[in-house]
Design a protein around this motif. Structure first.
Motif: not given
Length: 143
Positions: A43-46, A63-64, A69, A88, A135
């Motif tokens: 994931p790039h953004n949580v 996640d985005q 997650v 998550g 990240y």
């Protein structure tokens, strides 16, 4: 009369500009360098949150795309409480939390670490004081 040379040149400039936006992660994403043979994992953004009700703390990590997650380690004030499920979420008992206590929840995922600092209020709820996210990006090889 229509000049095809100018139209083609303008089209190339627009495509190059759009490619530059995409290569830098979009208009609101962080910049990164990815070639056609590299893919970015994880994931790039949580987003993470926690709530306290009747002595039970529930942590949620998404996640985005707002999908849960899984397998994120939940650590509270240095004590590992467990990991998030496929949605998550992770819940644990914290009956010792009382008014005025501060609570630090650290979340450790494959590609990120999050730290959430909360204050326990008189009515037994959590107030977020500070949150931070770090990240790491791992480029996978196609070898």
């Amino acid at each position: 009369m229509f000049d095809i040379t100018k139209s083609l040149a303008a089209g190339v400039v627009v495509l190059l500009a759009a490619g530059g936006v995409i290569a830098t992660g979009g208009l609101d994403g962080p910049p990164f360098d990815a070639s056609a043979s590299d893919t970015v994992a994880g994931p790039h953004n949580v987003e993470a949150s926690a709530s306290l009700e009747s002595g039970n703390v529930t942590v949620q990590v998404v996640d985005q795309h707002q999908h849960g997650v899984a397998n994120v380690s939940v650590v509270v004030d240095g004590n590992t409480m467990g990991t998030t499920d496929e949605d998550g979420r992770m819940a644990f008992n914290l009956t010792t939390a009382t008014d005025g206590d501060d609570l630090t929840i650290t979340l450790e995922g494959t590609d990120f670490t999050a730290s959430l600092d909360y204050h326990v209020t008189e009515d037994g709820t959590l107030v977020l004081l500070e949150e931070s996210y770090e990240y790491s990006r791992h480029l996978e090889d196609d070898d």
